[in-house]
Structure formats: C-alpha cells, structure tokens
Enzyme design. Structure first.
Site, PDB file in Angstrom:
ATOM      1  N   GLY A  45       4.692 -11.121 -10.114  1.00 44.85           N
ATOM      2  CA  GLY A  45       5.840 -12.011 -10.039  1.00 44.85           C
ATOM      3  C   GLY A  45       6.314 -12.173  -8.613  1.00 44.85           C
ATOM      4  O   GLY A  45       6.072 -11.303  -7.765  1.00 44.85           O
TER       5      GLY A  45
ATOM      6  N   GLN B 266      11.943 -14.118  -1.767  1.00 47.96           N
ATOM      7  CA  GLN B 266      10.879 -13.309  -1.164  1.00 47.96           C
ATOM      8  C   GLN B 266      10.028 -14.105  -0.180  1.00 47.96           C
ATOM      9  O   GLN B 266       9.306 -13.526   0.624  1.00 47.96           O
ATOM     10  CB  GLN B 266       9.974 -12.714  -2.250  1.00 47.96           C
ATOM     11  CG  GLN B 266      10.680 -11.671  -3.101  1.00 47.96           C
ATOM     12  CD  GLN B 266       9.733 -11.067  -4.102  1.00 47.96           C
ATOM     13  OE1 GLN B 266       9.534 -11.607  -5.182  1.00 47.96           O
ATOM     14  NE2 GLN B 266       9.110  -9.957  -3.742  1.00 47.96           N
TER      15      GLN B 266
ATOM     16  N   CYS C  28       7.298  -3.839  -6.104  1.00 46.24           N
ATOM     17  CA  CYS C  28       7.730  -5.160  -5.649  1.00 46.24           C
ATOM     18  C   CYS C  28       6.938  -5.513  -4.395  1.00 46.24           C
ATOM     19  O   CYS C  28       6.739  -4.657  -3.528  1.00 46.24           O
ATOM     20  CB  CYS C  28       9.218  -5.118  -5.325  1.00 46.24           C
ATOM     21  SG  CYS C  28       9.876  -6.670  -4.703  1.00 46.24           S
ATOM     22  N   LEU C  29       6.502  -6.762  -4.305  1.00 48.97           N
ATOM     23  CA  LEU C  29       5.734  -7.183  -3.129  1.00 48.97           C
ATOM     24  C   LEU C  29       6.552  -7.078  -1.846  1.00 48.97           C
ATOM     25  O   LEU C  29       5.985  -7.004  -0.756  1.00 48.97           O
ATOM     26  CB  LEU C  29       5.228  -8.620  -3.323  1.00 48.97           C
ATOM     27  CG  LEU C  29       4.209  -8.807  -4.460  1.00 48.97           C
ATOM     28  CD1 LEU C  29       3.889 -10.279  -4.655  1.00 48.97           C
ATOM     29  CD2 LEU C  29       2.933  -8.010  -4.190  1.00 48.97           C
TER      30      LEU C  29
ATOM     31  N   HIS D 175      12.959  -8.436 -13.398  1.00 49.46           N
ATOM     32  CA  HIS D 175      12.784  -8.101 -11.981  1.00 49.46           C
ATOM     33  C   HIS D 175      12.946  -9.360 -11.114  1.00 49.46           C
ATOM     34  O   HIS D 175      13.672  -9.347 -10.113  1.00 49.46           O
ATOM     35  CB  HIS D 175      11.399  -7.476 -11.794  1.00 49.46           C
ATOM     36  CG  HIS D 175      11.045  -7.119 -10.385  1.00 49.46           C
ATOM     37  ND1 HIS D 175      10.814  -5.830  -9.966  1.00 49.46           N
ATOM     38  CD2 HIS D 175      10.868  -7.900  -9.287  1.00 49.46           C
ATOM     39  CE1 HIS D 175      10.524  -5.835  -8.677  1.00 49.46           C
ATOM     40  NE2 HIS D 175      10.540  -7.080  -8.237  1.00 49.46           N
ATOM     41  N   GLU D 176      12.277 -10.454 -11.511  1.00 49.75           N
ATOM     42  CA  GLU D 176      12.323 -11.676 -10.691  1.00 49.75           C
ATOM     43  C   GLU D 176      13.705 -12.326 -10.745  1.00 49.75           C
ATOM     44  O   GLU D 176      14.205 -12.823  -9.725  1.00 49.75           O
ATOM     45  CB  GLU D 176      11.246 -12.673 -11.133  1.00 49.75           C
ATOM     46  CG  GLU D 176       9.817 -12.153 -11.028  1.00 49.75           C
ATOM     47  CD  GLU D 176       9.492 -11.424  -9.737  1.00 49.75           C
ATOM     48  OE1 GLU D 176      10.029 -11.780  -8.671  1.00 49.75           O
ATOM     49  OE2 GLU D 176       8.700 -10.465  -9.792  1.00 49.75           O
TER      50      GLU D 176
ATOM     51  N   HIS E  87      16.065 -10.727  -8.414  1.00 48.43           N
ATOM     52  CA  HIS E  87      15.904 -11.162  -7.019  1.00 48.43           C
ATOM     53  C   HIS E  87      16.804 -12.348  -6.693  1.00 48.43           C
ATOM     54  O   HIS E  87      17.273 -12.495  -5.562  1.00 48.43           O
ATOM     55  CB  HIS E  87      14.453 -11.600  -6.762  1.00 48.43           C
ATOM     56  CG  HIS E  87      13.527 -10.505  -6.327  1.00 48.43           C
ATOM     57  ND1 HIS E  87      13.725  -9.762  -5.185  1.00 48.43           N
ATOM     58  CD2 HIS E  87      12.378 -10.041  -6.875  1.00 48.43           C
ATOM     59  CE1 HIS E  87      12.729  -8.884  -5.056  1.00 48.43           C
ATOM     60  NE2 HIS E  87      11.903  -9.028  -6.071  1.00 48.43           N
TER      61      HIS E  87
HETATM   62 NI    NI Z   1      10.157  -8.006  -6.450  1.00 46.71          NI
END
Ligand code: NI
Length: 152
Positions: free
Chosen positions: A46, A51, A88-89, A130-131, A134
């Site tokens: 995701g 991000q 998380c990226l 999670h997304e 953000h």
């Molecule tokens: Ni993330």
C-alpha cells in the site's frame, strides 16, 4: 508513468492532514498511475499520497489481487480485531505489532468518479487502515505495541 520518491519518517509531509479531492483531473490520474508504479517498484502492499509528497486523500493498495485505487476513502464499518506485524515503505527496516480491526468496509471514489465500496479482512483490512491513517498524518509507529527484535 513514473516512480516517485518515497518520503521517509522525519519528513514533515507525513505528519500533515490531507485534503479531499474535488476534481479528478489529469494530474490525479497521473498521480494514481505513478503511485501504482512506485508501490510495485518498492514491493509494497500500500502507498498513500503523502508518502510521495502530495497532501491529497488518495491511496493505492494491492495485497496481490490487483490494484485498488482509493480517492477520498472513509472507513464506514469495522469488525473484530487482529494483532500482527506491520511495516511501512516510509519506515524501511522497521516492523512491529499493531492491533487493527479484522474486517473493514471502505467507501471511496474511483478514478472515474464513481463511488465504490470495498470490504477487506485480515491483511487487506490492515492495509486499508494503515493507508487511511497516512491521510491523517498517522504513521504505524504511532500504534506499535512491540517492535520485532531484529530492528536496530
Ligand atoms: Ni505506510
């Protein structure tokens, strides 16, 4: 289509609140395409617009069943609870346990402007939560109860 730079924890853009998308124009479509490219390039499940430095309520999710594009997503119902490791990226190399609902239903708009609804369980529910976090400036590290040991 292009791969965008993924912002890392510490970048203040990750802590800001995103604005809703009013008009789905060419820039939004390009953003969605680029976010998918960026997600696949990074082998993630995701990615949320902040991000890649864009403060708009947009996220993409793919847990292996194809891309789900979420514009102005809202969680409309939750059920149950699950606790599992999450990453998380924007926080490379760090994983920790986060408790999330086990099942969530998300309402959003797709790239054609049509309202759509997705119900996910397990990993998909986790990815949605999670997304969408953000988009409110919330990063999973805010919710970790225990980090995996192999972190530095
Ligand atoms: Ni993330």
């Amino acid at each position: 289509m292009a791969i965008r730079n993924i912002r890392k924890l510490g970048d203040e853009v990750l802590r800001k609140k995103c604005r809703s998308v009013d008009v789905i124009d060419e820039r939004i479509i390009t953003l969605l395409d680029d976010m998918a490219d960026t997600l696949y390039d990074a082998n993630g499940v995701g990615l949320a617009a902040p991000q890649v430095g864009v403060l708009k309520r947009i996220a993409v999710v793919d847990i292996g069943d194809g891309i789900i594009e979420l514009i102005n997503p809202e969680i409309v119902s939750c059920d149950g609870e699950q606790t599992d490791n999450e990453g998380c990226l924007s926080v490379p190399g760090k994983y920790g346990k986060v408790t999330r609902p086990n099942k969530v239903t998300v309402r959003a708009v797709d790239r054609n402007g049509d309202e759509c609804e997705y119900t996910g369980e397990g990993l998909l529910a986790r990815a949605f939560c999670h997304e969408i976090d953000h988009l409110s400036g919330i990063v999973f590290v805010d919710k970790v109860t225990e980090y995996l040991e192999d972190d530095e």
